[in-house]
Design a protein around this motif. Structure first.
Motif, PDB file in Angstrom:
ATOM      1  N   SER A  34       0.806  -1.224   0.000  1.00 29.48           N
ATOM      2  CA  SER A  34       0.000   0.000   0.000  1.00 29.48           C
ATOM      3  C   SER A  34       0.837   1.271   0.000  1.00 29.48           C
ATOM      4  O   SER A  34       0.301   2.367  -0.114  1.00 29.48           O
ATOM      5  CB  SER A  34      -0.939   0.012   1.204  1.00 29.48           C
ATOM      6  N   SER A  35       2.156   1.159   0.106  1.00 33.43           N
ATOM      7  CA  SER A  35       2.998   2.360   0.116  1.00 33.43           C
ATOM      8  C   SER A  35       3.473   2.744  -1.280  1.00 33.43           C
ATOM      9  O   SER A  35       4.025   3.813  -1.473  1.00 33.43           O
ATOM     10  CB  SER A  35       4.217   2.135   1.013  1.00 33.43           C
ATOM     11  N   ARG A  36       3.248   1.901  -2.253  1.00 32.99           N
ATOM     12  CA  ARG A  36       3.723   2.178  -3.609  1.00 32.99           C
ATOM     13  C   ARG A  36       2.915   3.319  -4.232  1.00 32.99           C
ATOM     14  O   ARG A  36       1.695   3.325  -4.182  1.00 32.99           O
ATOM     15  CB  ARG A  36       3.588   0.927  -4.459  1.00 32.99           C
ATOM     16  N   GLN A  37       3.610   4.271  -4.847  1.00 32.03           N
ATOM     17  CA  GLN A  37       2.944   5.454  -5.379  1.00 32.03           C
ATOM     18  C   GLN A  37       2.991   5.575  -6.897  1.00 32.03           C
ATOM     19  O   GLN A  37       2.284   6.385  -7.465  1.00 32.03           O
ATOM     20  CB  GLN A  37       3.561   6.717  -4.756  1.00 32.03           C
ATOM     21  N   SER A  38       3.835   4.820  -7.583  1.00 30.30           N
ATOM     22  CA  SER A  38       3.876   4.927  -9.046  1.00 30.30           C
ATOM     23  C   SER A  38       3.609   3.564  -9.673  1.00 30.30           C
ATOM     24  O   SER A  38       3.988   2.533  -9.123  1.00 30.30           O
ATOM     25  CB  SER A  38       5.225   5.480  -9.519  1.00 30.30           C
ATOM     26  N   PHE A  39       2.934   3.599 -10.812  1.00 25.91           N
ATOM     27  CA  PHE A  39       2.511   2.376 -11.478  1.00 25.91           C
ATOM     28  C   PHE A  39       2.795   2.471 -12.962  1.00 25.91           C
ATOM     29  O   PHE A  39       2.672   3.544 -13.548  1.00 25.91           O
ATOM     30  CB  PHE A  39       1.011   2.150 -11.280  1.00 25.91           C
ATOM     31  N   GLY A  40       3.143   1.375 -13.576  1.00 24.73           N
ATOM     32  CA  GLY A  40       3.378   1.336 -15.007  1.00 24.73           C
ATOM     33  C   GLY A  40       2.263   0.612 -15.725  1.00 24.73           C
ATOM     34  O   GLY A  40       1.380   0.018 -15.113  1.00 24.73           O
ATOM     35  N   ARG A  41       2.309   0.660 -17.026  1.00 26.55           N
ATOM     36  CA  ARG A  41       1.318  -0.020 -17.848  1.00 26.55           C
ATOM     37  C   ARG A  41       1.351  -1.515 -17.552  1.00 26.55           C
ATOM     38  O   ARG A  41       2.399  -2.121 -17.462  1.00 26.55           O
ATOM     39  CB  ARG A  41       1.603   0.230 -19.326  1.00 26.55           C
ATOM     40  N   GLY A  42       0.199  -2.103 -17.360  1.00 25.22           N
ATOM     41  CA  GLY A  42       0.097  -3.521 -17.063  1.00 25.22           C
ATOM     42  C   GLY A  42       0.015  -3.843 -15.586  1.00 25.22           C
ATOM     43  O   GLY A  42      -0.298  -4.961 -15.203  1.00 25.22           O
ATOM     44  N   ALA A  43       0.279  -2.859 -14.723  1.00 22.62           N
ATOM     45  CA  ALA A  43       0.211  -3.091 -13.279  1.00 22.62           C
ATOM     46  C   ALA A  43      -1.231  -3.285 -12.836  1.00 22.62           C
ATOM     47  O   ALA A  43      -2.162  -2.752 -13.440  1.00 22.62           O
ATOM     48  CB  ALA A  43       0.817  -1.903 -12.527  1.00 22.62           C
ATOM     49  N   ILE A  44      -1.409  -4.071 -11.805  1.00 21.09           N
ATOM     50  CA  ILE A  44      -2.732  -4.236 -11.205  1.00 21.09           C
ATOM     51  C   ILE A  44      -2.783  -3.326  -9.986  1.00 21.09           C
ATOM     52  O   ILE A  44      -1.896  -3.357  -9.137  1.00 21.09           O
ATOM     53  CB  ILE A  44      -2.982  -5.700 -10.816  1.00 21.09           C
ATOM     54  N   VAL A  45      -3.819  -2.490  -9.918  1.00 20.61           N
ATOM     55  CA  VAL A  45      -3.953  -1.540  -8.814  1.00 20.61           C
ATOM     56  C   VAL A  45      -5.270  -1.772  -8.086  1.00 20.61           C
ATOM     57  O   VAL A  45      -6.235  -2.284  -8.657  1.00 20.61           O
ATOM     58  CB  VAL A  45      -3.862  -0.070  -9.298  1.00 20.61           C
ATOM     59  N   ILE A  46      -5.278  -1.387  -6.827  1.00 20.44           N
ATOM     60  CA  ILE A  46      -6.476  -1.472  -6.008  1.00 20.44           C
ATOM     61  C   ILE A  46      -6.790  -0.068  -5.521  1.00 20.44           C
ATOM     62  O   ILE A  46      -5.921   0.609  -4.975  1.00 20.44           O
ATOM     63  CB  ILE A  46      -6.275  -2.432  -4.827  1.00 20.44           C
ATOM     64  N   PRO A  52     -18.986   4.871  -0.566  1.00 24.29           N
ATOM     65  CA  PRO A  52     -18.491   4.140   0.608  1.00 24.29           C
ATOM     66  C   PRO A  52     -18.959   2.685   0.676  1.00 24.29           C
ATOM     67  O   PRO A  52     -18.254   1.835   1.197  1.00 24.29           O
ATOM     68  CB  PRO A  52     -19.050   4.931   1.795  1.00 24.29           C
ATOM     69  N   ASP A  53     -20.127   2.385   0.136  1.00 26.65           N
ATOM     70  CA  ASP A  53     -20.660   1.023   0.227  1.00 26.65           C
ATOM     71  C   ASP A  53     -20.140   0.094  -0.871  1.00 26.65           C
ATOM     72  O   ASP A  53     -20.504  -1.071  -0.918  1.00 26.65           O
ATOM     73  CB  ASP A  53     -22.190   1.045   0.202  1.00 26.65           C
ATOM     74  N   SER A  54     -19.266   0.597  -1.747  1.00 27.07           N
ATOM     75  CA  SER A  54     -18.792  -0.202  -2.874  1.00 27.07           C
ATOM     76  C   SER A  54     -17.476  -0.935  -2.622  1.00 27.07           C
ATOM     77  O   SER A  54     -17.049  -1.720  -3.451  1.00 27.07           O
ATOM     78  CB  SER A  54     -18.626   0.686  -4.115  1.00 27.07           C
ATOM     79  N   GLY A  55     -16.794  -0.659  -1.520  1.00 29.61           N
ATOM     80  CA  GLY A  55     -15.548  -1.357  -1.218  1.00 29.61           C
ATOM     81  C   GLY A  55     -14.394  -0.879  -2.069  1.00 29.61           C
ATOM     82  O   GLY A  55     -14.158   0.308  -2.212  1.00 29.61           O
ATOM     83  N   LEU A  56     -13.653  -1.828  -2.657  1.00 28.28           N
ATOM     84  CA  LEU A  56     -12.474  -1.522  -3.457  1.00 28.28           C
ATOM     85  C   LEU A  56     -12.664  -1.995  -4.894  1.00 28.28           C
ATOM     86  O   LEU A  56     -13.455  -2.889  -5.164  1.00 28.28           O
ATOM     87  CB  LEU A  56     -11.244  -2.223  -2.873  1.00 28.28           C
ATOM     88  N   HIS A  57     -11.900  -1.388  -5.790  1.00 22.43           N
ATOM     89  CA  HIS A  57     -11.878  -1.810  -7.195  1.00 22.43           C
ATOM     90  C   HIS A  57     -10.488  -2.344  -7.512  1.00 22.43           C
ATOM     91  O   HIS A  57      -9.483  -1.732  -7.147  1.00 22.43           O
ATOM     92  CB  HIS A  57     -12.173  -0.636  -8.135  1.00 22.43           C
ATOM     93  N   ILE A  58     -10.424  -3.488  -8.199  1.00 28.30           N
ATOM     94  CA  ILE A  58      -9.165  -4.050  -8.670  1.00 28.30           C
ATOM     95  C   ILE A  58      -9.158  -3.881 -10.185  1.00 28.30           C
ATOM     96  O   ILE A  58     -10.051  -4.394 -10.872  1.00 28.30           O
ATOM     97  CB  ILE A  58      -9.031  -5.536  -8.308  1.00 28.30           C
ATOM     98  N   LYS A  59      -8.171  -3.167 -10.699  1.00 32.09           N
ATOM     99  CA  LYS A  59      -8.104  -2.873 -12.129  1.00 32.09           C
ATOM    100  C   LYS A  59      -6.675  -2.961 -12.634  1.00 32.09           C
ATOM    101  O   LYS A  59      -5.726  -2.872 -11.885  1.00 32.09           O
ATOM    102  CB  LYS A  59      -8.649  -1.459 -12.425  1.00 32.09           C
ATOM    103  N   ARG A  60      -6.524  -3.092 -13.958  1.00 28.50           N
ATOM    104  CA  ARG A  60      -5.213  -3.102 -14.603  1.00 28.50           C
ATOM    105  C   ARG A  60      -4.980  -1.754 -15.278  1.00 28.50           C
ATOM    106  O   ARG A  60      -5.878  -1.201 -15.903  1.00 28.50           O
ATOM    107  CB  ARG A  60      -5.142  -4.202 -15.659  1.00 28.50           C
ATOM    108  N   VAL A  61      -3.763  -1.203 -15.144  1.00 21.45           N
ATOM    109  CA  VAL A  61      -3.396   0.058 -15.785  1.00 21.45           C
ATOM    110  C   VAL A  61      -3.153  -0.214 -17.269  1.00 21.45           C
ATOM    111  O   VAL A  61      -2.315  -1.033 -17.620  1.00 21.45           O
ATOM    112  CB  VAL A  61      -2.125   0.667 -15.146  1.00 21.45           C
ATOM    113  N   VAL A  62      -3.915   0.456 -18.138  1.00 26.95           N
ATOM    114  CA  VAL A  62      -3.723   0.278 -19.583  1.00 26.95           C
ATOM    115  C   VAL A  62      -3.172   1.523 -20.248  1.00 26.95           C
ATOM    116  O   VAL A  62      -2.590   1.443 -21.316  1.00 26.95           O
ATOM    117  CB  VAL A  62      -5.017  -0.168 -20.300  1.00 26.95           C
ATOM    118  N   GLY A  63      -3.359   2.671 -19.638  1.00 27.53           N
ATOM    119  CA  GLY A  63      -2.864   3.908 -20.232  1.00 27.53           C
ATOM    120  C   GLY A  63      -2.176   4.768 -19.190  1.00 27.53           C
ATOM    121  O   GLY A  63      -2.490   4.702 -18.015  1.00 27.53           O
ATOM    122  N   LEU A  64      -1.230   5.538 -19.652  1.00 25.77           N
ATOM    123  CA  LEU A  64      -0.489   6.454 -18.791  1.00 25.77           C
ATOM    124  C   LEU A  64      -0.753   7.887 -19.246  1.00 25.77           C
ATOM    125  O   LEU A  64      -1.240   8.099 -20.367  1.00 25.77           O
ATOM    126  CB  LEU A  64       1.007   6.133 -18.869  1.00 25.77           C
TER     127      LEU A  64
END
Length: 79
Positions: A34-46, A52-64
Motif C-alpha cells: 500500500s505504500s507504492r505510489q507509481s505504477f506502469g502499464r500492465g500493473a494491477i492496482v487497487i 463508501p458502500d462499494s468497497g475496493l476496485h481491482i483494475k489493470r493500468v492500460v494507459g499512462l
C-alpha cells in the motif's frame, strides 16, 4: 472484498468479484504493497471506490498520462 492490515504497509485482499478473470478469480488472495505510489502499464492496482458502500476496485493500468487509447474492432490500441 475482505481487507486486513499487515504492519500498515501491506494489505491482504481476498478477491470477491469476477471483473479480472482469468487473471484473478474470486477467492484469490493478494498481498498488496500500500505504500507504492507509481505504477506502469500492465500493473494491477487497487483503489477505494467513490461510494463508501462499494468497497475496493481491482483494475489493470492500460494507459499512462499522455497516452491516446482507442477501442476498435474488439482491440485496444494505445498511442
Amino acid at each position: 472484498m475482505f481487507i486486513h492490515s499487515f504492519f500498515r504497509k501491506y494489505l491482504i485482499v481476498v478477491v470477491r468479484e469476477i471483473s479480472m478473470t482469468p487473471t484473478l478469480r474470486p477467492g484469490d488472495t493478494l498481498l498488496v504493497d500500500s505504500s507504492r505510489q507509481s505504477f506502469g502499464r500492465g500493473a494491477i492496482v487497487i483503489a477505494k471506490a467513490l461510494r463508501p458502500d462499494s468497497g475496493l476496485h481491482i483494475k489493470r493500468v492500460v494507459g499512462l498520462p499522455g497516452d491516446h487509447l482507442a477501442f476498435n474492432d474488439s482491440h485496444l490500441r494505445i498511442n
